[in-house]
Motif scaffolding. Structure first.
Motif, mmCIF file in Angstrom:
data_model
loop_
_atom_site.group_PDB
_atom_site.id
_atom_site.type_symbol
_atom_site.label_atom_id
_atom_site.label_comp_id
_atom_site.label_asym_id
_atom_site.label_seq_id
_atom_site.Cartn_x
_atom_site.Cartn_y
_atom_site.Cartn_z
ATOM 1 N N ARG A 93 0.845 -1.191 0.000
ATOM 2 C CA ARG A 93 0.000 0.000 0.000
ATOM 3 C C ARG A 93 0.877 1.236 0.000
ATOM 4 N N SER A 94 0.498 2.220 -0.817
ATOM 5 C CA SER A 94 1.306 3.431 -0.853
ATOM 6 C C SER A 94 1.052 4.241 0.413
ATOM 7 N N PRO A 95 2.100 4.830 0.976
ATOM 8 C CA PRO A 95 1.926 5.587 2.212
ATOM 9 C C PRO A 95 1.060 6.806 1.973
ATOM 10 N N CYS A 96 0.351 7.232 3.024
ATOM 11 C CA CYS A 96 -0.566 8.362 2.855
ATOM 12 C C CYS A 96 0.196 9.678 2.771
ATOM 13 N N CYS A 97 1.469 9.664 3.160
ATOM 14 C CA CYS A 97 2.237 10.892 3.079
ATOM 15 C C CYS A 97 3.727 10.554 3.107
ATOM 16 N N GLU A 98 4.535 11.530 2.864
ATOM 17 C CA GLU A 98 5.985 11.360 2.894
ATOM 18 C C GLU A 98 6.455 11.291 4.339
ATOM 19 N N LYS A 99 6.706 10.062 4.811
ATOM 20 C CA LYS A 99 6.982 9.904 6.241
ATOM 21 C C LYS A 99 8.329 10.469 6.678
ATOM 22 N N ALA A 100 9.261 10.527 5.714
ATOM 23 C CA ALA A 100 10.615 10.939 6.080
ATOM 24 C C ALA A 100 10.677 12.387 6.583
ATOM 25 N N HIS A 101 9.776 13.220 6.069
ATOM 26 C CA HIS A 101 9.862 14.638 6.416
ATOM 27 C C HIS A 101 8.645 15.125 7.198
ATOM 28 N N THR A 102 8.041 14.231 7.961
ATOM 29 C CA THR A 102 6.894 14.652 8.750
ATOM 30 C C THR A 102 7.175 14.515 10.236
ATOM 31 N N ASN A 103 6.644 15.450 10.985
ATOM 32 C CA ASN A 103 6.740 15.366 12.445
ATOM 33 C C ASN A 103 5.753 14.343 12.963
ATOM 34 N N ARG A 160 -4.945 16.096 2.422
ATOM 35 C CA ARG A 160 -3.645 15.665 1.904
ATOM 36 C C ARG A 160 -2.748 16.854 1.554
ATOM 37 N N SER A 161 -3.378 17.863 0.977
ATOM 38 C CA SER A 161 -2.564 19.014 0.557
ATOM 39 C C SER A 161 -2.478 20.087 1.638
ATOM 40 N N LEU A 162 -3.309 19.943 2.667
ATOM 41 C CA LEU A 162 -3.348 20.965 3.714
ATOM 42 C C LEU A 162 -2.007 21.202 4.415
ATOM 43 N N PRO A 163 -1.303 20.143 4.826
ATOM 44 C CA PRO A 163 -0.075 20.383 5.577
ATOM 45 C C PRO A 163 0.911 21.267 4.834
ATOM 46 N N LYS A 164 1.080 21.006 3.545
ATOM 47 C CA LYS A 164 2.022 21.802 2.758
ATOM 48 C C LYS A 164 1.530 23.244 2.660
ATOM 49 N N ALA A 165 0.232 23.368 2.358
ATOM 50 C CA ALA A 165 -0.331 24.708 2.196
ATOM 51 C C ALA A 165 -0.268 25.508 3.494
ATOM 52 N N LYS A 207 -3.574 13.172 7.466
ATOM 53 C CA LYS A 207 -4.433 12.453 8.403
ATOM 54 C C LYS A 207 -4.253 12.978 9.817
ATOM 55 N N SER A 208 -3.001 13.244 10.142
ATOM 56 C CA SER A 208 -2.694 13.727 11.482
ATOM 57 C C SER A 208 -3.347 15.091 11.709
ATOM 58 N N CYS A 209 -3.330 15.929 10.655
ATOM 59 C CA CYS A 209 -3.961 17.251 10.758
ATOM 60 C C CYS A 209 -5.457 17.104 10.976
ATOM 61 N N ARG A 210 -6.054 16.223 10.192
ATOM 62 C CA ARG A 210 -7.494 16.006 10.306
ATOM 63 C C ARG A 210 -7.870 15.571 11.722
ATOM 64 N N LEU A 211 -7.094 14.611 12.249
ATOM 65 C CA LEU A 211 -7.370 14.085 13.580
ATOM 66 C C LEU A 211 -7.205 15.163 14.650
ATOM 67 N N ARG A 212 -6.156 15.937 14.499
ATOM 68 C CA ARG A 212 -5.894 16.987 15.469
ATOM 69 C C ARG A 212 -7.029 18.016 15.474
ATOM 70 N N TRP A 213 -7.476 18.353 14.280
ATOM 71 C CA TRP A 213 -8.558 19.323 14.160
ATOM 72 C C TRP A 213 -9.850 18.759 14.750
ATOM 73 N N ILE A 214 -10.206 17.569 14.325
ATOM 74 C CA ILE A 214 -11.482 16.981 14.746
ATOM 75 C C ILE A 214 -11.518 16.709 16.240
ATOM 76 N N ASN A 215 -10.426 16.189 16.767
ATOM 77 C CA ASN A 215 -10.448 15.750 18.155
ATOM 78 C C ASN A 215 -10.041 16.810 19.171
#
Length: 271
Positions: free
Chosen positions: A3-13, A38-43, A51-59
């Motif tokens: 499965r392709s990763p949902c994001c570039e893990k190497a450069h994410t906190n 998906r594009s939110l973190p960069k923007a 996904k992490s952004c979505r979770l942080r926002w929602i929760n």
DNA sequence: AAAGCAGACAACCGCCTAGAG
DNA sequence: ACTCTAGGCGGTTGTCTGCTT
């Protein structure tokens, strides 16, 4: 092929969010709104997975979140809705304004499970512990995914309004609990009266209203069965959120404390 | 005061589904 | 009809905090 990763893990906190990250995310969503995670973190200039952004926002960051301890009333509502739906945390959360599915899931695992066990009730089946081992599948948990994913099953629900509690969904004569009909009846007879109060007559069917994902509840009375949409996102102030109004069906005599039963004028609208 | 432990909860992971192409 | 992608969900893990010894 994996499965392709949902994001570039190497450069994410990873790990806990800082105040600055929270602020960036909040500011961005205030200006641009939710969506396109998906594009939110960069923007937004965040080194985070979408996904992490979505979770942080929602929760955590979303406005109108209710923080703090759960009330007794919320406890009871969670227990009762869980007895109907099982671990459908998002659906349970839809009944508790300001609470998130993650919060309810955590609260269930840390508090309510223990509370029920101390009362001698199995948290999964909502039946007395001494019956839990032989009666695991007789509660009213509904597998909505299998219904929606399986056209023939959906047809059955639609055509016959199969009673989730009383009859197995599969064809054939196999009981979901592995017991004969007589044995199941005997088990039913042993259930204390207060337990039976939780065993609402719940039937489900595909929505006659033709709206996507609108499963319906059917509440049987002595004379009739009333079918209503389980959730209708038009009933809520925020589109996309599911709503199930079960407050009357769960035994509340008035809808005073159910915010979903009141419109902006404070008038009862769905019970 | 320090170490060990348990509880609480935030965050992550992987699977599933819907929808677009 | 099929593939791919984004979003959503539930289960699990990791970390922090407070309590006990």
């Amino acid at each position: 092929m994996g499965r392709s990763p949902c994001c570039e893990k190497a450069h994410t906190n990873k790990g806990a969010w800082t105040k600055e990250e929270d602020q960036r995310l909040t500011d961005y969503i205030r200006i641009h709104g939710e969506g396109c995670w998906r594009s939110l973190p960069k923007a937004a200039g965040l080194l985070r997975c979408g996904k992490s952004c979505r979770l942080r926002w929602i929760n955590y960051l979303r406005p109108n979140l209710k923080r703090g301890n759960f009330t007794e009333q919320e406890d009871d509502l969670i227990i009762q809705v869980h007895s109907l739906l099982g671990n459908k945390w998002s659906l349970i959360a839809a009944r508790l304004p300001g609470r998130t599915d993650n919060e309810i899931k955590n609260y269930w695992n840390t508090h309510i499970k223990r509370k029920l066990l101390s009362r001698g009730i199995d948290p999964q089946t909502h039946r007395p512990l001494n019956q839990a081992t032989t009666n695991k599948n007789t509660h009213t948990e509904l597998d909505f995914r299998s219904v929606s994913a399986n056209p023939s099953l959906a047809f059955k629900f639609n055509e016959f309004q199969i009673k989730a509690k009383a009859e197995p969904v599969e064809e054939g004569n196999s009981s979901s609990s592995g017991m004969t009909t007589d044995e199941e009846q005997q088990q039913q007879d042993k259930i204390p009266s207060d337990e039976q109060e939780l065993d609402l007559e719940l039937s489900i069917g595909v929505s006659p209203f033709g709206r996507k994902n609108n499963y319906t509840t059917g509440v049987s009375t002595a004379n009739s069965t009333e079918y209503k949409p389980l959730f209708d996102d038009r009933d809520l102030g925020f589109p996309g959120q599911a709503s199930i109004c079960l407050c009357r069906r769960l035994g509340l005599q008035t809808s005073e404390n159910c915010s979903n039963c009141r419109n902006s004028n404070g008038l009862n609208r769905c019970c």
